[in-house]
Design an enzyme around this catalytic site. Structure first.
Site, short mmCIF file in Angstrom:
data_model
loop_
_atom_site.label_atom_id
_atom_site.label_comp_id
_atom_site.label_asym_id
_atom_site.label_seq_id
_atom_site.Cartn_x
_atom_site.Cartn_y
_atom_site.Cartn_z
N SER A 37 0.85 -1.19 0.00
CA SER A 37 0.00 0.00 0.00
C SER A 37 0.89 1.24 0.00
O SER A 37 2.07 1.17 -0.32
CB SER A 37 -0.94 -0.03 1.21
N ASN A 38 0.34 2.38 0.33
CA ASN A 38 1.13 3.62 0.39
C ASN A 38 0.55 4.53 1.48
O ASN A 38 -0.42 4.18 2.14
CB ASN A 38 1.13 4.30 -0.98
N HIS A 39 1.16 5.69 1.62
CA HIS A 39 0.82 6.57 2.76
C HIS A 39 -0.35 7.53 2.51
O HIS A 39 -0.56 8.43 3.30
CB HIS A 39 2.04 7.41 3.14
#
Ligand code: CTP
Length: 236
Positions: free
Chosen positions: A45-47
């Protein structure tokens, strides 16, 4: 129980807001990250926090828009009394949901940070340590903006985002053409206080026709208002 003061303030602003330029108009916003499973307990995933997309949702709603959110996993509280909220996890789910709603929309904002790749096979059981290295094979995810850009009709407006670390303007404009956006919002990758995790942002907005707007470092709410003004110019 008393409503949250923030909500009361927004209602008051909305009540006294004479400009309702999106009255009854359907607006869809993708926001947040996507999660792509590696195994039952891990994901890629990412931030992305979803804050910029949610600030836009509030801004469109304040001007009468009927806003639908297609949201990846975010910790933000999404107010389901004000927005039609569809919660998704993967890029594939985000695409299926957005595609099914797309035709009814007047404005679509692609604010989600969709994972470009996913593991080719999500393991059914938790991946156990076996040796020193682990090689993952990733396959590309669907590009929502590109795919929906191909079926966009002339009375629909698509707004995209870009985050570039080199040749920012050239790359952002190329992305706008490739994905058939009417507007692209270029996030600053270098400015402290801008981007993913912050409550503030600084952007440049490019129109398909060549016009450009540059903002200062402002709250995401203030940036959303500026983006809205630019969307109105496309609409008129
Ligand atoms: N986008 C999307 N679906 C994807 C990837 C991106 O809808 N699978 C949208 C984003 O929401 C954003 C825009 O496309 O509005 C640009 O995303 P970005 O990640 O910057 O572009 P990419 O096409 O992934 O380009 P690159 O990573 O090569 O810069």
């Amino acid at each position: 129980r008393m409503m949250e003061p923030e909500h009361i303030l927004e209602q008051v602003i909305q009540f006294f807001n004479p400009k309702k330029d999106f009255q009854g108009k359907k607006v869809m916003i993708t926001l947040g990250p996507t999660q792509e499973a590696l195994d039952p307990v891990r994901f890629l995933s990412n931030h992305s926090s979803g804050k910029m997309g949610y600030a836009l949702a509030k801004a469109f709603e304040a001007q009468g828009g009927a806003v639908t959110l297609v949201a990846g996993p975010v910790s933000l509280k999404l107010d389901e009394s004000r927005f039609e909220v569809h919660r998704v996890t993967t890029a594939a789910e985000m695409f299926e949901t957005a595609k099914s709603l797309h035709e009814q929309m007047v404005v679509v904002v692609f604010a989600a940070a969709v994972a470009d790749f996913r593991p080719e096979n999500a393991a059914v059981q938790k991946i156990k340590k076996a040796g020193e290295e682990l090689t993952l094979r990733l396959v590309p995810n669907v590009d929502l903006a590109l795919a929906l850009g191909k079926i966009k009709s002339t009375n629909q407006i698509h707004v995209g985002f870009a985050l570039e670390t080199e040749q920012e303007e050239v790359n952002a404009k190329a992305k706008m053409v490739r994905k058939n956006f009417d507007l692209i919002v270029l996030n600053s990758a270098t400015e402290a206080g801008a981007g993913f995790k912050h409550d503030t942002n600084q952007v440049r907005i490019f129109h398909k026709g060549g016009k450009e707007v540059q903002t200062a470092l402002l709250s995401k709410e203030a940036i959303a208002e500026i983006i809205l003004e630019e969307v109105k110019k496309v609409a008129s």
